[in-house]
Design an enzyme around this catalytic site. Structure first.
Site, PDB file in Angstrom:
ATOM      1  N   LYS A  26     -28.224  56.222   5.933  1.00 22.81           N
ATOM      2  CA  LYS A  26     -28.933  57.493   6.053  1.00 22.81           C
ATOM      3  C   LYS A  26     -29.049  58.151   4.679  1.00 22.81           C
ATOM      4  CE  LYS A  26     -27.911  59.684   9.898  1.00 22.81           C
ATOM      5  NZ  LYS A  26     -26.821  60.341  10.658  1.00 22.81           N
ATOM      6  N   ARG A  96     -23.671  65.283   8.411  1.00 22.99           N
ATOM      7  CA  ARG A  96     -24.112  64.123   9.203  1.00 22.99           C
ATOM      8  C   ARG A  96     -23.405  62.840   8.774  1.00 22.99           C
ATOM      9  NH1 ARG A  96     -30.427  63.898   8.149  1.00 22.99           N
ATOM     10  NH2 ARG A  96     -30.387  62.883  10.186  1.00 22.99           N
ATOM     11  N   GLY A 105     -25.574  56.907  17.361  1.00 24.25           N
ATOM     12  CA  GLY A 105     -24.799  57.823  18.180  1.00 24.25           C
ATOM     13  C   GLY A 105     -23.305  57.565  18.218  1.00 24.25           C
ATOM     14  N   MET A 107     -21.097  57.921  15.718  1.00 20.82           N
ATOM     15  CA  MET A 107     -20.286  58.851  14.941  1.00 20.82           C
ATOM     16  C   MET A 107     -20.862  60.256  15.054  1.00 20.82           C
ATOM     17  SD  MET A 107     -19.182  56.587  11.764  1.00 20.82           S
ATOM     18  CE  MET A 107     -20.870  56.290  11.426  1.00 20.82           C
ATOM     19  N   CYS A 860     -22.945  17.280  15.963  1.00 23.45           N
ATOM     20  CA  CYS A 860     -23.310  17.278  17.379  1.00 23.45           C
ATOM     21  C   CYS A 860     -22.358  18.116  18.229  1.00 23.45           C
ATOM     22  CB  CYS A 860     -23.397  15.854  17.917  1.00 23.45           C
ATOM     23  SG  CYS A 860     -21.849  14.966  17.842  1.00 23.45           S
ATOM     24  N   TYR A 880     -29.249  16.469   9.711  1.00 23.69           N
ATOM     25  CA  TYR A 880     -29.746  17.133  10.912  1.00 23.69           C
ATOM     26  C   TYR A 880     -28.628  17.865  11.637  1.00 23.69           C
ATOM     27  CZ  TYR A 880     -27.667  13.311  13.629  1.00 23.69           C
ATOM     28  OH  TYR A 880     -26.782  12.433  14.184  1.00 23.69           O
TER      29      TYR A 880
HETATM   30  P1  ADP Z   1     -27.498  60.260  14.352  1.00 23.55           P
HETATM   31  O1  ADP Z   1     -27.068  59.335  13.283  1.00 23.55           O
HETATM   32  O2  ADP Z   1     -26.683  60.217  15.563  1.00 23.55           O
HETATM   33  O3  ADP Z   1     -28.976  60.188  14.572  1.00 23.55           O
HETATM   34  P2  ADP Z   1     -28.042  62.589  12.732  1.00 23.55           P
HETATM   35  O4  ADP Z   1     -27.176  62.818  11.573  1.00 23.55           O
HETATM   36  O5  ADP Z   1     -29.339  61.952  12.452  1.00 23.55           O
HETATM   37  O6  ADP Z   1     -27.222  61.743  13.779  1.00 23.55           O
HETATM   38  O7  ADP Z   1     -28.206  64.002  13.438  1.00 23.55           O
HETATM   39  C1  ADP Z   1     -28.424  64.237  14.798  1.00 23.55           C
HETATM   40  C2  ADP Z   1     -29.666  65.074  15.001  1.00 23.55           C
HETATM   41  O8  ADP Z   1     -29.626  66.272  14.283  1.00 23.55           O
HETATM   42  C3  ADP Z   1     -30.887  64.340  14.551  1.00 23.55           C
HETATM   43  O9  ADP Z   1     -31.883  64.466  15.509  1.00 23.55           O
HETATM   44  C4  ADP Z   1     -31.285  65.017  13.285  1.00 23.55           C
HETATM   45  O10 ADP Z   1     -32.665  64.982  13.086  1.00 23.55           O
HETATM   46  C5  ADP Z   1     -30.776  66.427  13.485  1.00 23.55           C
HETATM   47  N1  ADP Z   1     -30.435  67.010  12.182  1.00 23.55           N
HETATM   48  C6  ADP Z   1     -29.506  66.557  11.323  1.00 23.55           C
HETATM   49  N2  ADP Z   1     -29.486  67.278  10.187  1.00 23.55           N
HETATM   50  C7  ADP Z   1     -30.430  68.213  10.321  1.00 23.55           C
HETATM   51  C8  ADP Z   1     -30.912  69.268   9.460  1.00 23.55           C
HETATM   52  N3  ADP Z   1     -30.411  69.445   8.243  1.00 23.55           N
HETATM   53  N4  ADP Z   1     -31.888  70.038   9.919  1.00 23.55           N
HETATM   54  C9  ADP Z   1     -32.388  69.840  11.146  1.00 23.55           C
HETATM   55  N5  ADP Z   1     -32.000  68.885  12.001  1.00 23.55           N
HETATM   56  C10 ADP Z   1     -31.026  68.069  11.602  1.00 23.55           C
HETATM   57 MG    MG Z   2     -30.336  60.319  13.326  1.00 22.57          MG
END
Ligand code: ADP
Ligand code: MG
Ligand code: MG
Length: 906
Positions: A26, A96, A105, A107, A860, A880
């Protein structure tokens, strides 16, 4: 000194997409998108190194981080023109998680960090929208108490109900009391009162006050994200996906943008191409006036992104294309930029705050096997990628999914439709209903096929989803958790079947005016999204027309041949259909098992129990036509292609008669009394049959058994030659450990060969004489073995057994303990142990080639169909691999990918 924090924003970034190991997927992609000039809210990534240091220090953030953190926060503040914790103009951030490879989902993420009584007033004044501010605060309290105060502290909810569930119930109670059906009907005032109640509940339930200090919230959520790496769900997901514990997660702190600021705000998820079919259309879902997690959580049925994404479920809802055409246009432009940049399908998250679009995430999107194949081929045509890249885009195991059964369309016509939902995961599945993840696991252990039926799935269901044949949910869209996970695994899945009423507590499913209970059969068609009552017939997938084309391109790069293990003309024909280039293992014993084996088995027993050569000769003559017939049929089908016949390798104990009636029949037939039969049977019992009188050893004791087989092979071939065919038999001697065994056996072979030529009047029969290498001694003596063997075939099942000293029939009782205790990474019978068994193979290859440079080398064992093991075979230079018919396409692709990986620079 190592740098822990990497900032991004304003068209610049310190990291980039190549740094996934350090910044997580990410973080690396947020940096890359920022560099590409896309609208990414400013933020920074705390590296996975920091995560590992955090754990090393026993769960303490390193001292150095604090100073970097202050600097990075002030950078964001500059970009955004806001200040974290400022009462007048507050900056809010999200914290995040983001590991090296996506763990959907698994973490935690905390949104709206920095909101507290001190900043609330300022934000209300700025936005003029008190409802929004209290909604954001309520979300922060729910997420923070759940993620940071409960899960990260390792608290097990006393009553089985976590804090989040308590708070959700309070929210629902409020709505019920007032007769509201949506959150937006709640007034700002009510929301504010609810937030206070939430905080009191938290203090009472967890015994700790909710922290209303922005900095404490920030540090708490960073630590909690790190801790979530070792959360129960994340750990079990890593086991399934073979992700090492040592990777750690990064934390992304990013300024918040709000999709819940009113009707010109929104949030959504999209794929740059259709992830189920691969079709080149922009595919996605969005929700007006909502915050990020709402789409993925499957709480509301999301709106379609555009016309291409409309289905019967969401047709009534406006698409983004219709509702906000300008923003849709911008998003579509970003779609093209991302695809051209990454040269692969991307899965994106976006948020629209009061008419402004923001990109929150992009990553390579999960897709079905069919979609992977289709889009890879399209991208070559579009000039986006080259052929080797295309070949690498499909994981060999995804082919499996394409060759697997689908619901028979004829049977479906007659069947009762239970419900229609969204086609989220491919293929067909049939099984018995279960309502919980635990039940799914439990029933699967008992050998049942199950369909997991849920309102929606969440990351806690992961093991049940894995255990189920198929998944059916009442809620959620194509980007919901269930859909995402199922697609990644190529598992049949239907989501958003809104007409289902699921009463989990009663273990009942109400649909179409009927009640279905646990254990009732259902059939899912994951390709159309229809679920049927009962057990429907399945059918082989009619091969995707592009499948053959794709495989033909892969074959151009492959250097190893792919053969099959087959013993019947039917299996051989199936394997040819899948592209087998010969047979690498024909086990003569197969005739004595299963259908139509009664007569030949009886005759084999006669051979085994014969005492004198004369008795044995009579029995062998009777058995001969059966063996010759199967061999001839197979040679005929494989005309012009090599067929490796392994000489009889029967574990004697499996064939000795134990039933009284069988013994009586033999006693009549052989003209000896039953006591004598019993005595002879007893004499054949072995303490350790796996290492007993089998394979070549049998032929040393009873040469007439071996000679009968040579006769069958050569006569079958001679007859075919006279019919104008080109049989290519290869004779393989099993269980050898000494070159003198080969000398002994070859003498018999030559004798029979000359005799057959003379009697049939043919000049020659093209054939080869070789051996299996399945005993460590044979591997070590390969220079000598190769003096007499024109080919080696590595029998890696036995070679693994004898190298480890693990009996392959008895590993069931301890293999799991070995894996759980990390003594072994994988079952060596499934994935070749490259360290030791692999060394033996390498030694054997080297020594074999020293004596006979053009020696033919194959494998085999079961490993011949395992992609990782196939790569190893390529690396050590085997000629093979041979595997079961259904694995042939998998092996072809794996061999092509290995060849591409180890391409010699020209
Ligand atoms: P996952 O890895 O489970 O998708 P995310 O870190 O992407 O978790 O976050 C979960 C949700 O929160 C996502 O839909 C993301 O778009 C939203 N989100 C995360 N950070 C922000 C932010 N800075 N502003 C708005 N929405 C956010
Ligand atoms: Mg996400
Ligand atoms: Mg063997």
């Amino acid at each position: 000194m190592t740098q822990y924090i990497y900032s991004f924003g304003g068209g610049k970034a310190e990291g980039n997409a190549s740094q996934k190991n350090l910044l997580g997927g990410k973080g690396a992609n947020l940096a890359e998108m920022a560099i590409l000039g896309l609208p990414v809210p400013a933020g920074f990534t705390i590296s996975t190194d920091c995560c590992n240091d955090y754990f090393r220090a026993g769960g303490k953030l390193p001292e150095q981080l604090y100073c970097e953190l202050d600097k990075a926060m002030s950078k964001i503040e500059q970009f955004m023109g806001k200040k974290f914790g400022d009462p007048k103009n507050p900056l809010l951030v999200s914290s995040r998680s983001g590991a090296r490879s996506s763990m959907p989902g698994m973490m935690e993420t905390v949104l709206n960090v920095g909101l507290c009584p001190a900043t609330i007033a300022g934000l209300i004044k700025q936005t003029g929208n008190p409802w929004f501010v209290y909604d954001a605060y309520r979300r922060l309290i729910m997420m923070y108490s759940d993620v940071v105060m409960e899960k990260a502290e390792g608290l097990e909810p006393k009553d089985g109900m976590g804090i989040r569930l308590h708070l959700e119930m309070m929210l629902n109670d409020l709505k019920n009391d007032r007769g509201y059906s949506t959150d937006t009907e709640i007034t700002a005032e009510e929301m504010s009162v609810l937030c206070d109640k939430f905080k009191r509940k938290i203090a009472q339930h967890l015994g700790v006050e909710f922290p209303d200090d922005p900095r404490e919230q920030l540090l708490g959520s960073i630590g909690a994200v790190f801790k979530s790496w070792n959360g129960k769900r994340a750990v079990s997901y890593r086991r399934i996906e073979h992700i090492p514990d040592t990777w750690g997660t990064a934390v992304n702190v990013q300024s918040m943008v709000f999709g819940n600021m009113g009707e010109n705000s929104a949030t959504g998820v999209a794929f740059t191409r259709d992830p189920s079919t691969g079709v080149n259309t922009f595919y996605g879902e969005w929700l007006p006036n909502a915050q990020g997690e709402d789409v993925v959580a499957g709480i509301r049925t999301p709106n379609p992104l555009n016309n291409d994404t409309k289905s019967d479920h969401n047709r009534h809802l406006p698409s983004l294309e219709e509702a906000m055409p300008q923003i849709y246009g911008e998003l579509a432009r970003i779609r093209t930029i991302l695809e051209h940049h990454y040269k692969d399908m991307q899965d994106i998250e976006f948020t629209i705050e009061q008419g402004t679009l923001y990109m929150l995430q992009c990553r390579v999107g999960k897709r079905t096997g069919t979609a992977a194949l289709n889009m890879a081929m399209d991208m070559v045509e579009e000039g986006l990628i080259d052929e080797p890249t295309m070949v690498n885009r499909l994981h060999p195991n995804q082919l499996d999914e394409m060759l697997h059964p689908i619901v028979d369309p004829e049977a479906a016509k007659e069947a009762k439709v239970l419900v229609q939902g969204l086609p989220a995961g491919p293929g067909g599945a049939c099984g018995q209903i279960v309502f919980t993840s635990d039940d799914a696991v439990y029933w699967k252990r008992k050998g049942k096929s199950v369909i997991l039926v849920r309102d929606e799935t969440n990351p806690e269901d992961i093991e049940g989803m894995r255990a189920a044949k198929g998944i059916l949910t009442a809620r959620g869209g194509m980007t919901s958790h269930a859909a995402l996970v199922a697609r990644g695994w190529g598992k049949c899945c239907i989501v958003g079947a809104g007409a289902l009423k699921i009463k989990s507590n009663l273990k009942e499913l109400h649909a179409g005016g009927k009640i279905y209970r646990e254990g009732d059969f259902l059939t899912l068609n994951g390709t159309t999204g229809i679920a049927y009552e009962g057990k429907l017939k399945m059918k082989d997938a009619t091969a995707n027309p592009k499948f053959r084309q794709f495989m033909a391109i892969a074959d151009k790069y492959r250097t190893m041949k792919v053969r099959t293990n087959a013993e019947t003309p039917k299996d051989a024909a199936q394997a040819l259909e899948f592209g087998a280039e010969g047979i690498g293992l024909f086990r003569t014993e197969h005739m004595f098992y299963g259908a139509d084996s009664e007569k030949p088995l009886f005759l084999l027993r006669k051979v085994i129990l014969s005492k004198t050569p004369h008795e044995r000769e009579i029995a062998l003559n009777e058995l001969y036509p059966f063996i010759k017939k199967e061999m001839q049929g197979t040679l005929e089908i494989m005309d012009g292609k090599p067929v490796t016949f392994r000489l009889l390798d029967p574990p004697l104990h499996e064939f000795v008669p134990h039933l009284r009636e069988n013994q009586e029949e033999l006693s009549r037939e052989l003209g000896i009394d039953i006591e004598e039969i019993e005595k002879r049977s007893k004499a054949l019992e072995e303490t350790n049959p796996m290492m007993g009188h089998r394979g070549v050893r049998l032929g040393i004791t009873f040469p007439e058994i071996t000679k009968m087989q040579f006769k069958a092979i050569f006569e079958a071939s001679a007859e075919l030659i006279k019919l104008g065919k080109s049989p290519l038999p290869e004779i393989m001697v099993p269980v050898t450990c000494n070159e003198k065994e080969l000398i002994f056996t070859k003498r018999l072979c030559v004798e029979v060969y000359e005799d057959v030529l003379k009697r049939h009047g043919v000049d020659s029969i093209a054939h080869q004489f070789g051996t299996m290498i399945e005993i460590p001694r044979a591997a070590l003596m390969s220079h000598k073995m190769a003096e007499h063997a024109e080919f080696f075939s590595f029998g890696t099942n036995d070679l693994t057994q004898m190298t480890f000293g693990f009996s392959r029939d008895d590993i069931g009782s301890f293999m799991n303990d070995y894996i759980d205790n990390a003594i072994l990474d994988a079952d060596p019978f499934a994935t070749l142990d490259q360290e030791a068994v692999g060394s033996l193979i390498e030694i054997s290859v080297k020594k074999g080639r020293e004596t006979r440079p053009d020696i033919k080398l194959g494998i085999c064992g079961e490993h011949g169909g395992d992609p990782q093991s196939i790569e190893f075979c390529h690396k050590v230079g085997l000629t093979y691999v041979s595997c079961s018919p259904y694995r042939v396409p998998v092996a072809r692709l794996a061999a092509a990918q290995a060849a591409i990986k180890y391409i010699k620079p020209s």
